[in-house]
Design a protein around this motif. Structure first.
Motif, mmCIF file in Angstrom:
data_model
loop_
_atom_site.group_PDB
_atom_site.id
_atom_site.type_symbol
_atom_site.label_atom_id
_atom_site.label_comp_id
_atom_site.label_asym_id
_atom_site.label_seq_id
_atom_site.Cartn_x
_atom_site.Cartn_y
_atom_site.Cartn_z
ATOM 1 N N LEU A 252 45.949 43.936 49.896
ATOM 2 C CA LEU A 252 45.736 45.336 49.547
ATOM 3 C C LEU A 252 45.367 46.126 50.799
ATOM 4 N N TYR A 253 46.052 47.240 51.009
ATOM 5 C CA TYR A 253 45.695 48.146 52.098
ATOM 6 C C TYR A 253 44.740 49.206 51.563
ATOM 7 N N ILE A 254 43.542 49.296 52.163
ATOM 8 C CA ILE A 254 42.533 50.287 51.789
ATOM 9 C C ILE A 254 42.474 51.336 52.898
ATOM 10 N N PRO A 255 42.844 52.571 52.633
ATOM 11 C CA PRO A 255 42.856 53.591 53.683
ATOM 12 C C PRO A 255 41.448 54.016 54.091
ATOM 13 N N CYS A 256 41.371 54.639 55.236
ATOM 14 C CA CYS A 256 40.100 55.197 55.711
ATOM 15 C C CYS A 256 39.583 56.216 54.693
ATOM 16 N N GLY A 257 38.287 56.153 54.437
ATOM 17 C CA GLY A 257 37.672 57.139 53.569
ATOM 18 C C GLY A 257 37.766 56.844 52.092
ATOM 19 N N TRP A 258 38.458 55.783 51.703
ATOM 20 C CA TRP A 258 38.517 55.405 50.289
ATOM 21 C C TRP A 258 37.337 54.486 49.990
ATOM 22 N N ALA A 259 36.362 55.002 49.267
ATOM 23 C CA ALA A 259 35.185 54.207 48.923
ATOM 24 C C ALA A 259 35.584 53.077 47.988
ATOM 25 N N HIS A 260 34.837 51.974 48.051
ATOM 26 C CA HIS A 260 35.156 50.840 47.191
ATOM 27 C C HIS A 260 33.893 50.055 46.825
ATOM 28 N N TYR A 261 33.959 49.483 45.633
ATOM 29 C CA TYR A 261 32.873 48.683 45.049
ATOM 30 C C TYR A 261 33.475 47.333 44.705
ATOM 31 N N VAL A 262 32.814 46.243 45.113
ATOM 32 C CA VAL A 262 33.392 44.912 44.996
ATOM 33 C C VAL A 262 32.577 44.075 44.008
ATOM 34 N N GLU A 263 33.284 43.418 43.091
ATOM 35 C CA GLU A 263 32.648 42.541 42.109
ATOM 36 C C GLU A 263 33.345 41.182 42.112
ATOM 37 N N TYR A 264 32.554 40.126 42.148
ATOM 38 C CA TYR A 264 33.076 38.767 42.027
ATOM 39 C C TYR A 264 32.934 38.344 40.566
ATOM 40 N N GLU A 285 35.154 50.820 76.203
ATOM 41 C CA GLU A 285 34.770 50.421 77.561
ATOM 42 C C GLU A 285 34.250 51.617 78.351
ATOM 43 N N GLU A 286 34.838 52.788 78.098
ATOM 44 C CA GLU A 286 34.425 53.996 78.805
ATOM 45 C C GLU A 286 33.209 54.651 78.166
ATOM 46 N N GLU A 287 33.117 54.564 76.835
ATOM 47 C CA GLU A 287 32.047 55.242 76.103
ATOM 48 C C GLU A 287 31.340 54.221 75.203
ATOM 49 N N GLU A 288 30.482 53.430 75.802
ATOM 50 C CA GLU A 288 29.771 52.399 75.045
ATOM 51 C C GLU A 288 28.949 53.042 73.931
ATOM 52 N N GLY A 289 29.079 52.486 72.744
ATOM 53 C CA GLY A 289 28.348 53.023 71.605
ATOM 54 C C GLY A 289 29.087 54.104 70.841
ATOM 55 N N TRP A 290 30.325 54.422 71.256
ATOM 56 C CA TRP A 290 31.097 55.425 70.517
ATOM 57 C C TRP A 290 31.276 54.997 69.064
ATOM 58 N N SER A 291 31.225 55.954 68.178
ATOM 59 C CA SER A 291 31.530 55.671 66.771
ATOM 60 C C SER A 291 32.247 56.881 66.191
ATOM 61 N N PRO A 292 33.105 56.673 65.214
ATOM 62 C CA PRO A 292 33.854 57.790 64.622
ATOM 63 C C PRO A 292 32.970 58.659 63.758
ATOM 64 N N ARG A 293 33.171 59.966 63.834
ATOM 65 C CA ARG A 293 32.423 60.886 62.976
ATOM 66 C C ARG A 293 33.092 61.042 61.619
ATOM 67 N N ALA A 294 34.412 60.889 61.620
ATOM 68 C CA ALA A 294 35.186 61.047 60.393
ATOM 69 C C ALA A 294 36.524 60.347 60.571
ATOM 70 N N CYS A 295 37.278 60.215 59.488
ATOM 71 C CA CYS A 295 38.584 59.562 59.564
ATOM 72 C C CYS A 295 39.516 60.300 60.520
ATOM 73 N N SER A 296 39.309 61.602 60.670
ATOM 74 C CA SER A 296 40.171 62.382 61.558
ATOM 75 C C SER A 296 40.058 61.937 63.014
ATOM 76 N N ASP A 297 38.955 61.261 63.384
ATOM 77 C CA ASP A 297 38.810 60.774 64.758
ATOM 78 C C ASP A 297 39.832 59.693 65.082
ATOM 79 N N TRP A 298 40.454 59.109 64.058
ATOM 80 C CA TRP A 298 41.440 58.057 64.288
ATOM 81 C C TRP A 298 42.859 58.596 64.413
ATOM 82 N N HIS A 299 43.031 59.892 64.238
ATOM 83 C CA HIS A 299 44.375 60.470 64.319
ATOM 84 C C HIS A 299 44.913 60.304 65.744
ATOM 85 N N PRO A 300 46.197 59.994 65.894
ATOM 86 C CA PRO A 300 46.764 59.815 67.245
ATOM 87 C C PRO A 300 46.583 61.026 68.146
#
Length: 311
Positions: A252-264, A285-300
Protein backbone atom coordinates in the motif's frame (compact mmCIF):
# COMPACT_ATOMS: atom_id res chain seq x y z
CA UNK A 1 -13.71 -2.01 5.39
CA UNK A 2 -12.67 -0.95 1.92
CA UNK A 3 -9.94 -2.10 -0.44
CA UNK A 4 -11.36 -0.39 -3.53
CA UNK A 5 -8.15 1.38 -4.46
CA UNK A 6 -6.53 1.46 -7.90
CA UNK A 7 -3.47 -0.72 -8.56
CA UNK A 8 -0.34 0.49 -10.32
CA UNK A 9 2.87 -1.29 -11.34
CA UNK A 10 5.03 1.45 -9.80
CA UNK A 11 4.82 4.82 -8.11
CA UNK A 12 5.03 7.80 -10.45
CA UNK A 13 5.90 11.41 -9.63
CA UNK A 14 2.23 12.34 -9.98
CA UNK A 15 1.41 10.04 -7.02
CA UNK A 16 4.01 11.86 -4.93
CA UNK A 17 3.35 15.43 -6.04
CA UNK A 18 0.34 16.09 -8.25
CA UNK A 19 -2.28 13.53 -7.19
CA UNK A 20 -1.38 12.22 -3.71
CA UNK A 21 -3.84 9.37 -3.31
CA UNK A 22 -3.30 5.90 -1.81
CA UNK A 23 -2.86 3.09 -4.33
CA UNK A 24 -1.84 -0.55 -4.36
CA UNK A 25 1.58 -1.13 -5.90
CA UNK A 26 2.01 -4.50 -7.59
CA UNK A 27 5.43 -6.18 -7.51
CA UNK A 28 5.94 -9.92 -7.89
CA UNK A 29 9.69 -9.31 -7.67
CA UNK A 30 9.35 -7.86 -4.17
CA UNK A 31 7.47 -10.90 -2.88
CA UNK A 32 10.02 -13.25 -4.47
CA UNK A 33 12.79 -11.33 -2.68
CA UNK A 34 11.01 -11.53 0.68
CA UNK A 35 10.50 -15.27 0.25
CA UNK A 36 14.13 -15.80 -0.74
CA UNK A 37 15.33 -13.90 2.35
CA UNK A 38 13.17 -15.85 4.82
CA UNK A 39 10.78 -12.94 5.38
CA UNK A 40 7.56 -14.37 3.96
CA UNK A 41 5.87 -14.67 7.36
CA UNK A 42 6.34 -15.22 11.08
CA UNK A 43 6.92 -18.94 10.64
CA UNK A 44 9.57 -18.29 7.98
CA UNK A 45 11.19 -15.66 10.21
CA UNK A 46 11.37 -18.18 13.05
CA UNK A 47 12.81 -20.86 10.79
CA UNK A 48 15.45 -18.60 9.21
CA UNK A 49 16.44 -16.32 12.10
CA UNK A 50 15.15 -18.18 15.17
CA UNK A 51 18.51 -18.35 16.96
CA UNK A 52 19.06 -14.58 16.61
CA UNK A 53 17.80 -11.77 18.85
CA UNK A 54 15.45 -8.95 17.96
CA UNK A 55 14.97 -5.61 19.72
CA UNK A 56 11.51 -5.00 21.21
CA UNK A 57 9.89 -1.85 22.57
CA UNK A 58 9.78 1.87 21.79
CA UNK A 59 12.70 4.31 21.75
CA UNK A 60 12.10 8.07 21.44
CA UNK A 61 14.27 9.51 18.66
CA UNK A 62 15.98 6.11 18.27
CA UNK A 63 17.74 6.66 21.61
CA UNK A 64 17.71 3.28 23.37
CA UNK A 65 19.27 4.76 26.49
CA UNK A 66 16.09 6.83 27.03
CA UNK A 67 13.82 3.79 26.94
CA UNK A 68 14.22 1.43 29.91
CA UNK A 69 11.50 -0.79 28.47
CA UNK A 70 13.45 -1.84 25.38
CA UNK A 71 14.83 -5.35 25.49
CA UNK A 72 16.18 -8.10 23.28
CA UNK A 73 14.31 -11.33 22.74
CA UNK A 74 15.24 -14.52 20.95
CA UNK A 75 13.28 -14.52 17.71
CA UNK A 76 12.20 -18.14 18.16
CA UNK A 77 10.71 -17.49 21.60
CA UNK A 78 9.16 -14.20 20.49
CA UNK A 79 7.40 -15.72 17.47
CA UNK A 80 6.20 -18.67 19.56
CA UNK A 81 4.50 -16.25 21.98
CA UNK A 82 2.87 -14.36 19.14
CA UNK A 83 1.55 -17.47 17.44
CA UNK A 84 0.26 -18.77 20.78
CA UNK A 85 -1.95 -15.67 21.00
CA UNK A 86 -0.05 -13.68 23.62
CA UNK A 87 -0.95 -9.97 23.74
CA UNK A 88 2.38 -8.23 24.30
CA UNK A 89 1.31 -4.61 23.79
CA UNK A 90 3.87 -1.77 23.58
CA UNK A 91 6.85 -3.50 25.17
CA UNK A 92 6.46 -6.47 22.87
CA UNK A 93 6.35 -4.69 19.53
CA UNK A 94 9.13 -4.61 16.95
CA UNK A 95 8.96 -0.84 16.41
CA UNK A 96 10.86 1.52 14.14
CA UNK A 97 14.05 1.16 16.19
CA UNK A 98 14.08 -2.63 16.37
CA UNK A 99 12.79 -2.97 12.82
CA UNK A 100 15.59 -0.87 11.40
CA UNK A 101 18.15 -2.56 13.62
CA UNK A 102 17.12 -5.89 12.05
CA UNK A 103 17.98 -4.66 8.56
CA UNK A 104 21.21 -2.98 9.67
CA UNK A 105 22.17 -6.31 11.22
CA UNK A 106 21.53 -7.96 7.83
CA UNK A 107 22.95 -5.44 5.34
CA UNK A 108 22.87 -7.84 2.39
CA UNK A 109 19.14 -8.42 2.91
CA UNK A 110 18.55 -4.68 3.17
CA UNK A 111 20.54 -4.12 -0.02
CA UNK A 112 18.53 -6.64 -2.04
CA UNK A 113 15.20 -5.36 -0.74
CA UNK A 114 16.17 -1.71 -1.26
CA UNK A 115 17.11 -2.38 -4.87
CA UNK A 116 13.80 -4.18 -5.43
CA UNK A 117 11.84 -1.33 -3.85
CA UNK A 118 13.81 1.16 -5.96
CA UNK A 119 12.37 -0.43 -9.09
CA UNK A 120 8.91 0.51 -7.79
CA UNK A 121 9.86 4.21 -7.54
CA UNK A 122 10.30 6.98 -10.13
CA UNK A 123 13.61 8.51 -11.16
CA UNK A 124 14.78 10.98 -8.55
CA UNK A 125 13.69 8.75 -5.65
CA UNK A 126 15.70 5.58 -6.22
CA UNK A 127 19.31 6.26 -5.30
CA UNK A 128 18.55 7.53 -1.79
CA UNK A 129 17.56 3.95 -0.86
CA UNK A 130 20.85 2.39 -1.98
CA UNK A 131 23.41 2.48 0.84
CA UNK A 132 26.95 1.08 0.73
CA UNK A 133 27.20 -2.18 2.70
CA UNK A 134 30.17 -0.95 4.72
CA UNK A 135 28.21 2.19 5.64
CA UNK A 136 25.33 -0.01 6.84
CA UNK A 137 27.67 -2.02 9.05
CA UNK A 138 29.17 1.16 10.49
CA UNK A 139 25.67 2.56 11.16
CA UNK A 140 24.84 -0.58 13.14
CA UNK A 141 28.00 -0.29 15.21
CA UNK A 142 27.15 3.35 15.96
CA UNK A 143 23.44 2.58 16.57
CA UNK A 144 22.61 5.08 13.83
CA UNK A 145 19.12 3.87 12.97
CA UNK A 146 18.56 6.98 10.85
CA UNK A 147 20.88 5.56 8.19
CA UNK A 148 18.02 3.74 6.47
CA UNK A 149 14.29 4.24 5.98
CA UNK A 150 13.24 0.58 5.86
CA UNK A 151 11.53 -0.99 8.87
CA UNK A 152 10.35 -4.46 9.88
CA UNK A 153 7.12 -4.18 11.90
CA UNK A 154 5.80 -6.98 14.14
CA UNK A 155 3.20 -6.87 16.91
CA UNK A 156 0.73 -9.10 18.69
CA UNK A 157 -3.03 -9.27 18.53
CA UNK A 158 -4.84 -6.18 19.91
CA UNK A 159 -1.89 -3.82 19.50
CA UNK A 160 -2.93 -0.36 18.27
CA UNK A 161 -0.74 2.50 17.10
CA UNK A 162 -1.93 6.05 17.61
CA UNK A 163 -3.44 8.10 14.79
CA UNK A 164 -0.61 10.03 13.14
CA UNK A 165 0.73 11.32 9.85
CA UNK A 166 4.30 11.04 8.57
CA UNK A 167 5.72 14.13 6.89
CA UNK A 168 7.65 12.20 4.24
CA UNK A 169 6.90 12.15 0.49
CA UNK A 170 5.18 8.82 0.93
CA UNK A 171 5.46 5.35 2.45
CA UNK A 172 5.28 1.89 0.91
CA UNK A 173 3.78 -0.57 3.38
CA UNK A 174 4.18 -4.21 2.37
CA UNK A 175 2.02 -6.54 4.41
CA UNK A 176 3.59 -9.97 4.85
CA UNK A 177 1.43 -12.04 7.18
CA UNK A 178 -1.33 -11.91 9.77
CA UNK A 179 -4.39 -9.71 10.23
CA UNK A 180 -3.73 -5.99 10.24
CA UNK A 181 -6.01 -3.04 9.57
CA UNK A 182 -4.96 0.47 8.62
CA UNK A 183 -7.43 3.35 8.62
CA UNK A 184 -6.53 6.28 6.38
CA UNK A 185 -7.71 9.88 6.50
CA UNK A 186 -7.22 12.22 3.51
CA UNK A 187 -5.15 15.38 3.83
CA UNK A 188 -8.31 17.50 3.92
CA UNK A 189 -9.31 15.83 7.22
CA UNK A 190 -6.26 17.16 9.08
CA UNK A 191 -8.19 19.97 10.88
CA UNK A 192 -10.53 17.37 12.40
CA UNK A 193 -7.93 14.93 13.74
CA UNK A 194 -6.36 16.87 16.66
CA UNK A 195 -2.86 16.47 15.19
CA UNK A 196 0.15 18.05 16.86
CA UNK A 197 3.70 18.54 15.63
CA UNK A 198 6.87 17.80 17.56
CA UNK A 199 5.70 14.65 19.36
CA UNK A 200 9.04 12.91 18.86
CA UNK A 201 9.27 10.94 15.64
CA UNK A 202 11.92 8.24 15.88
CA UNK A 203 14.15 9.99 13.38
CA UNK A 204 17.47 10.88 14.96
CA UNK A 205 16.14 13.72 17.08
CA UNK A 206 14.27 15.41 14.23
CA UNK A 207 10.93 15.64 15.99
CA UNK A 208 9.03 17.45 13.23
CA UNK A 209 8.75 14.54 10.80
CA UNK A 210 5.45 13.43 12.28
CA UNK A 211 2.14 14.80 13.49
CA UNK A 212 0.49 12.79 16.28
CA UNK A 213 -3.15 12.99 17.27
CA UNK A 214 -4.16 13.99 20.79
CA UNK A 215 -6.61 11.07 20.69
CA UNK A 216 -5.75 8.50 23.31
CA UNK A 217 -7.04 4.96 23.49
CA UNK A 218 -9.35 3.47 20.88
CA UNK A 219 -9.84 5.84 17.94
CA UNK A 220 -13.17 4.26 17.00
CA UNK A 221 -14.70 5.34 20.30
CA UNK A 222 -14.10 8.98 19.33
CA UNK A 223 -15.87 8.34 16.02
CA UNK A 224 -18.89 6.72 17.68
CA UNK A 225 -21.47 9.42 18.49
CA UNK A 226 -22.93 7.17 21.18
CA UNK A 227 -19.65 6.90 23.09
CA UNK A 228 -18.77 9.48 25.78
CA UNK A 229 -15.29 9.98 24.30
CA UNK A 230 -16.80 11.41 21.12
CA UNK A 231 -17.76 14.52 23.11
CA UNK A 232 -14.09 15.18 23.87
CA UNK A 233 -13.22 15.09 20.18
CA UNK A 234 -16.30 16.39 18.35
CA UNK A 235 -14.43 17.38 15.17
CA UNK A 236 -13.72 13.72 14.47
CA UNK A 237 -17.34 13.40 13.32
CA UNK A 238 -16.44 15.51 10.26
CA UNK A 239 -13.68 13.15 9.12
CA UNK A 240 -13.86 10.53 6.36
CA UNK A 241 -11.98 7.42 7.52
CA UNK A 242 -11.13 4.64 5.06
CA UNK A 243 -10.45 1.32 6.82
CA UNK A 244 -8.43 -1.26 4.90
CA UNK A 245 -7.74 -4.84 5.93
CA UNK A 246 -4.29 -5.57 4.55
CA UNK A 247 -3.77 -8.81 2.64
CA UNK A 248 -0.47 -10.72 2.70
CA UNK A 249 1.66 -9.93 -0.33
CA UNK A 250 0.14 -6.50 -0.97
CA UNK A 251 1.93 -3.14 -0.91
CA UNK A 252 0.00 0.00 0.00
CA UNK A 253 1.27 3.46 -0.91
CA UNK A 254 0.43 6.03 1.79
CA UNK A 255 0.88 9.62 0.54
CA UNK A 256 2.36 12.44 2.57
CA UNK A 257 -0.16 14.01 4.91
CA UNK A 258 -2.58 11.08 4.97
CA UNK A 259 -3.10 10.30 8.64
CA UNK A 260 -3.39 6.65 9.59
CA UNK A 261 -4.35 4.48 12.57
CA UNK A 262 -2.99 0.93 12.79
CA UNK A 263 -4.67 -2.07 14.43
CA UNK A 264 -3.34 -5.61 14.74
CA UNK A 265 -6.32 -7.95 14.57
CA UNK A 266 -3.93 -10.85 15.11
CA UNK A 267 -0.15 -11.28 15.25
CA UNK A 268 1.15 -9.67 12.09
CA UNK A 269 4.33 -8.73 10.24
CA UNK A 270 5.00 -6.02 7.64
CA UNK A 271 7.86 -4.10 6.03
CA UNK A 272 7.72 -0.41 5.21
CA UNK A 273 9.90 1.97 3.23
CA UNK A 274 9.76 5.74 3.52
CA UNK A 275 10.11 7.31 0.09
CA UNK A 276 12.57 10.22 0.05
CA UNK A 277 14.05 12.19 -2.85
CA UNK A 278 17.62 11.64 -3.95
CA UNK A 279 18.47 15.23 -2.99
CA UNK A 280 17.71 14.72 0.72
CA UNK A 281 21.14 13.32 1.78
CA UNK A 282 22.87 16.37 0.27
CA UNK A 283 20.51 18.74 2.05
CA UNK A 284 20.97 17.01 5.43
CA UNK A 285 24.73 17.16 4.99
CA UNK A 286 24.53 20.92 4.44
CA UNK A 287 21.77 21.65 6.96
CA UNK A 288 22.07 19.24 9.87
CA UNK A 289 18.79 18.92 11.70
CA UNK A 290 16.64 20.05 8.77
CA UNK A 291 13.06 18.84 8.93
CA UNK A 292 10.08 19.44 6.64
CA UNK A 293 7.50 21.99 7.71
CA UNK A 294 4.83 20.56 5.44
CA UNK A 295 4.35 18.12 2.57
CA UNK A 296 4.97 21.00 0.17
CA UNK A 297 8.64 21.01 1.26
CA UNK A 298 9.03 17.76 -0.70
CA UNK A 299 7.89 19.26 -4.00
CA UNK A 300 10.63 19.14 -6.67
CA UNK A 301 10.32 22.94 -7.01
CA UNK A 302 10.45 23.63 -3.26
CA UNK A 303 13.08 25.86 -1.67
CA UNK A 304 14.59 22.82 0.05
CA UNK A 305 15.01 20.97 -3.26
CA UNK A 306 16.58 24.04 -4.85
CA UNK A 307 19.04 24.47 -1.97
CA UNK A 308 20.04 20.80 -2.21
CA UNK A 309 20.67 21.23 -5.94
CA UNK A 310 22.84 24.34 -5.58
CA UNK A 311 26.53 23.60 -6.35
Amino acid sequence: VSSALPSVPRIEVLHLVDEPRPVWVESAALWRTLEAEGLSGLTALRRTFGSERILLGEAPDFDISRSPHMRFSAIEAYVDKLLAGAELHTGGRVSETGGRAFFLDHPEIYDRLAKTYAEMLPDGYRQSQIVDLDDLRQALSEEDYNAIDMTLWIASKSYKYVLHTDIVPGTLLTHISGKKRITLFPQADAPFLYLKRGQGREHSGQDNWEEVSALDGDMWQALDKRHPRSKRFPLMQKSSPMAIDLLPGTTLYIPCGWAHYVEYLGPAMSVSLNIVPDWLPDLLEEEEGWSPRACSDWHPDSAAARRASDP
